[in-house]
Enzyme design. Structure first.
Site, mmCIF file in Angstrom:
data_model
loop_
_atom_site.group_PDB
_atom_site.id
_atom_site.type_symbol
_atom_site.label_atom_id
_atom_site.label_comp_id
_atom_site.label_asym_id
_atom_site.label_seq_id
_atom_site.Cartn_x
_atom_site.Cartn_y
_atom_site.Cartn_z
ATOM 1 N N ASP A 13 2.235 28.394 7.483
ATOM 2 C CA ASP A 13 3.305 29.302 7.870
ATOM 3 C C ASP A 13 4.545 28.426 8.093
ATOM 4 O O ASP A 13 4.416 27.203 8.261
ATOM 5 C CB ASP A 13 2.920 30.050 9.149
ATOM 6 N N LEU A 14 5.706 29.027 8.115
ATOM 7 C CA LEU A 14 6.932 28.238 8.267
ATOM 8 C C LEU A 14 7.438 28.249 9.704
ATOM 9 O O LEU A 14 7.419 27.227 10.393
ATOM 10 C CB LEU A 14 8.008 28.784 7.328
ATOM 11 N N THR A 56 12.555 28.473 13.684
ATOM 12 C CA THR A 56 13.731 29.314 13.460
ATOM 13 C C THR A 56 13.698 30.565 14.338
ATOM 14 O O THR A 56 14.583 31.396 14.247
ATOM 15 C CB THR A 56 13.843 29.745 11.982
ATOM 16 N N LYS A 97 1.905 40.422 6.989
ATOM 17 C CA LYS A 97 0.818 40.050 7.889
ATOM 18 C C LYS A 97 0.737 41.096 9.005
ATOM 19 O O LYS A 97 1.781 41.582 9.437
ATOM 20 C CB LYS A 97 1.084 38.663 8.505
ATOM 21 N N GLU A 118 -1.037 28.532 11.498
ATOM 22 C CA GLU A 118 -0.245 29.684 11.940
ATOM 23 C C GLU A 118 0.086 29.602 13.426
ATOM 24 O O GLU A 118 -0.670 29.033 14.204
ATOM 25 C CB GLU A 118 -1.030 30.983 11.709
ATOM 26 N N ASP A 119 1.229 30.186 13.803
ATOM 27 C CA ASP A 119 1.593 30.236 15.223
ATOM 28 C C ASP A 119 1.651 31.658 15.745
ATOM 29 O O ASP A 119 1.977 31.866 16.916
ATOM 30 C CB ASP A 119 2.953 29.556 15.449
#
Length: 221
Positions: free
Chosen positions: A9-10, A17, A145, A169-170
């Protein structure tokens, strides 16, 4: 070693962000006449832009026409883009570069699996775009998601079966999506919140040195 691929994941894993999303959504909430807090912003983690707006409007008990919703989605993204255009490599989260280096050294390919439609731009801003074997972002999927679509497409890009993929993932929705995809889920952040993940670490700096050479292969077998 079993063939392994990684899907990141970003937001909240590679870069943070969320703070910029918060400022942009808060600006919209202020315009609509209600308060939007950092606690509220947690509800938007890993969620699509459209769904985020719906949650925000529910918080403010505001009803809008579809035309107005589209207008505000556009303006929110414009404000957000102003923030991320100022991003640089210094905003890469601790441990991310070292982990990518480790994967490169092990010959393990990795792709991005993010709900963000701005993911390619963000990766370019922080000089990581060229490092990923593929990118699956909000422009590539039709289901957000916790639907596993984004990760299943990621597995295809890696030419691997879902069960051979490890997802970092967070967000709760992201962990749920990884689990639904039958992938190994690694929660980055609060273990109480991400308790459904197969593994939990506070940050990428905590990943054990043998995680991909011993721990994960044992899990896949």
């Amino acid at each position: 070693m079993n063939k392994i691929g990684v899907i990141f994941d970003l937001d909240g894993v590679i870069v943070d962000t969320a703070k910029y999303h918060f400022l942009a959504w808060k600006q919209l909430a202020n315009h609509l006449g209600f308060e939007f807090t950092e606690a509220h912003n947690e509800l938007l983690k890993g969620v699509s832009r459209v769904r985020s707006l719906e949650i925000l409007l529910d918080i403010g008990k505001v009803s809008l026409s579809e035309e107005k919703k589209q207008e505000y989605l556009k303006s929110k993204n414009e404000h957000y883009l102003k923030y991320i255009m100022k991003m640089g490599p210094e905003e890469i989260l601790p441990g991310a570069n070292a982990l990518l280096d480790k994967l490169d050294n092990l010959g393990i390919e990795y792709v991005l699996g993010s709900a963000s439609k701005n993911a390619p731009l963000i990766l370019k801003q922080v000089n990581l775009f060229e490092r990923f074997s593929g990118i699956v972002d909000g422009n590539s999927v039709t289901k957000a998601k916790p639907d596993p679509e984004v990760f299943l497409i990621g597995a295809q890009k890696l030419n691997l079966k879902p069960e051979q993929c490890v997802v970092f993932e967070d967000a709760i929705a992201g962990v749920e999506a990884a689990n639904k995809a039958n992938m190994i889920s690694v929660g980055i952040g609060d273990s109480n919140t991400l308790h459904e993940a197969d593994f939990n670490f506070k940050s990428l700096t905590e990943i054990p040195h043998d995680f991909f050479t011993a721990v994960i292969p044992e899990k896949i077998m």
